[in-house]
Design a protein around this motif. Structure first.
Motif, mmCIF file in Angstrom:
data_model
loop_
_atom_site.group_PDB
_atom_site.id
_atom_site.type_symbol
_atom_site.label_atom_id
_atom_site.label_comp_id
_atom_site.label_asym_id
_atom_site.label_seq_id
_atom_site.Cartn_x
_atom_site.Cartn_y
_atom_site.Cartn_z
ATOM 1 N N SER A 22 39.113 -41.253 13.573
ATOM 2 C CA SER A 22 39.324 -42.543 14.238
ATOM 3 C C SER A 22 39.530 -43.729 13.295
ATOM 4 C CB SER A 22 38.139 -42.851 15.147
ATOM 5 O OG SER A 22 36.949 -42.953 14.384
ATOM 6 N N PHE A 23 39.109 -43.616 12.035
ATOM 7 C CA PHE A 23 39.183 -44.761 11.134
ATOM 8 C C PHE A 23 40.634 -45.189 10.933
ATOM 9 C CE2 PHE A 23 38.953 -47.106 7.125
ATOM 10 C CZ PHE A 23 37.866 -47.924 7.385
ATOM 11 N N GLY A 24 40.903 -46.441 11.181
ATOM 12 C CA GLY A 24 42.249 -46.969 11.069
ATOM 13 C C GLY A 24 42.992 -47.029 12.384
ATOM 14 N N ALA A 25 42.486 -46.331 13.393
ATOM 15 C CA ALA A 25 43.134 -46.332 14.709
ATOM 16 C C ALA A 25 42.320 -47.114 15.732
ATOM 17 C CB ALA A 25 43.335 -44.908 15.212
ATOM 18 N N VAL A 26 41.017 -47.095 15.574
ATOM 19 C CA VAL A 26 40.117 -47.769 16.513
ATOM 20 C C VAL A 26 39.456 -48.936 15.785
ATOM 21 C CG1 VAL A 26 38.046 -47.475 17.926
ATOM 22 C CG2 VAL A 26 39.667 -45.592 17.703
ATOM 23 N N PRO A 27 39.573 -50.158 16.324
ATOM 24 C CA PRO A 27 38.926 -51.301 15.676
ATOM 25 C C PRO A 27 37.410 -51.082 15.558
ATOM 26 C CG PRO A 27 40.387 -52.033 17.432
ATOM 27 C CD PRO A 27 40.278 -50.538 17.548
ATOM 28 N N LEU A 28 36.860 -51.441 14.406
ATOM 29 C CA LEU A 28 35.444 -51.216 14.174
ATOM 30 C C LEU A 28 34.899 -52.309 13.272
ATOM 31 C CD1 LEU A 28 32.966 -49.325 14.434
ATOM 32 C CD2 LEU A 28 33.839 -48.107 12.430
ATOM 33 N N ASP A 29 33.865 -52.983 13.728
ATOM 34 C CA ASP A 29 33.173 -54.000 12.940
ATOM 35 C C ASP A 29 31.868 -53.376 12.456
ATOM 36 O OD1 ASP A 29 31.617 -56.115 11.993
ATOM 37 O OD2 ASP A 29 32.333 -57.512 13.528
ATOM 38 N N LEU A 30 31.829 -52.983 11.189
ATOM 39 C CA LEU A 30 30.660 -52.291 10.649
ATOM 40 C C LEU A 30 29.391 -53.127 10.739
ATOM 41 C CD1 LEU A 30 32.276 -50.713 7.465
ATOM 42 C CD2 LEU A 30 31.781 -49.596 9.628
ATOM 43 N N THR A 31 29.518 -54.420 10.541
ATOM 44 C CA THR A 31 28.350 -55.301 10.600
ATOM 45 C C THR A 31 27.832 -55.413 12.024
ATOM 46 O OG1 THR A 31 29.181 -56.539 8.703
ATOM 47 C CG2 THR A 31 27.478 -57.592 10.035
ATOM 48 N N ALA A 32 28.715 -55.710 12.963
ATOM 49 C CA ALA A 32 28.290 -55.851 14.363
ATOM 50 C C ALA A 32 27.746 -54.535 14.912
ATOM 51 C CB ALA A 32 29.454 -56.342 15.217
ATOM 52 N N ALA A 33 28.337 -53.426 14.500
ATOM 53 C CA ALA A 33 27.897 -52.117 14.990
ATOM 54 C C ALA A 33 26.654 -51.617 14.260
ATOM 55 C CB ALA A 33 29.024 -51.109 14.849
ATOM 56 N N LYS A 34 26.249 -52.327 13.211
ATOM 57 C CA LYS A 34 25.067 -51.968 12.420
ATOM 58 C C LYS A 34 25.186 -50.560 11.832
ATOM 59 C CE LYS A 34 22.153 -55.152 14.839
ATOM 60 N NZ LYS A 34 20.941 -55.795 14.526
ATOM 61 N N ILE A 35 26.370 -50.242 11.328
ATOM 62 C CA ILE A 35 26.618 -48.940 10.714
ATOM 63 C C ILE A 35 26.230 -49.016 9.237
ATOM 64 C CG2 ILE A 35 28.416 -47.294 10.070
ATOM 65 C CD1 ILE A 35 29.862 -48.172 12.681
ATOM 66 N N ASP A 36 25.406 -48.068 8.796
ATOM 67 C CA ASP A 36 24.934 -48.054 7.416
ATOM 68 C C ASP A 36 25.813 -47.189 6.513
ATOM 69 O OD1 ASP A 36 22.580 -49.688 7.887
ATOM 70 O OD2 ASP A 36 21.874 -47.986 9.066
ATOM 71 N N TYR A 37 26.310 -46.087 7.043
ATOM 72 C CA TYR A 37 27.188 -45.191 6.299
ATOM 73 C C TYR A 37 28.352 -44.790 7.198
ATOM 74 C CZ TYR A 37 23.125 -44.417 3.275
ATOM 75 O OH TYR A 37 22.056 -44.574 2.428
ATOM 76 N N LEU A 38 29.549 -44.778 6.633
ATOM 77 C CA LEU A 38 30.727 -44.318 7.354
ATOM 78 C C LEU A 38 31.526 -43.441 6.399
ATOM 79 C CD1 LEU A 38 33.046 -46.037 9.758
ATOM 80 C CD2 LEU A 38 34.062 -45.153 7.665
ATOM 81 N N VAL A 39 31.906 -42.267 6.860
ATOM 82 C CA VAL A 39 32.753 -41.387 6.055
ATOM 83 C C VAL A 39 34.049 -41.142 6.809
ATOM 84 C CG1 VAL A 39 30.883 -40.251 4.809
ATOM 85 C CG2 VAL A 39 31.663 -39.300 6.972
ATOM 86 N N SER A 40 35.123 -40.990 6.040
ATOM 87 C CA SER A 40 36.419 -40.746 6.658
ATOM 88 C C SER A 40 37.361 -40.139 5.631
ATOM 89 C CB SER A 40 36.998 -42.044 7.224
ATOM 90 O OG SER A 40 38.134 -41.753 8.026
#
Length: 95
Positions: A22-40
């Motif tokens: 999904s990375f690059g296709a679905v908008p994602l705000d890492l700060t607002a979503a409180k995501i600590d780690y993301l892999v892609s």
């Protein structure tokens, strides 16, 4: 959102997201979503080089792993103390 609810019930929860498809296709705000780690990977929605994968990590959480991932953290500390960046063949960390 799930992270907010989980954090209220389980303080200190760390959120890891596998965004391989999904990375690059679905908008994602890492700060607002409180995501600590993301892999892609770059080869799906980003249409980049096949086989290039990466991790985006919150620096405070990555540094908390210091005693668990010794070789990688040693490289980070040695190079960052000299103002250098280190290319690691299997992992790219964006801090």
């Amino acid at each position: 959102m799930v992270p907010k609810k989980c954090s209220s019930v389980f303080p200190g929860t760390v959120f890891f997201v596998d965004a391989m498809s999904s990375f690059g296709a679905v908008p994602l705000d890492l700060t607002a979503a409180k995501i600590d780690y993301l892999v892609s990977s770059a080869n799906k929605c980003l249409e980049g080089v096949p086989g290039f994968s990466y991790a985006i990590c919150r620096k405070k959480h990555l540094l908390s792993c210091k005693d668990k991932i010794g070789a990688l953290m040693n490289q980070y500390y040695v190079h960052s103390s000299k103002g250098m960046q280190r290319y690691v063949h299997t992992l790219h960390g964006l801090l």
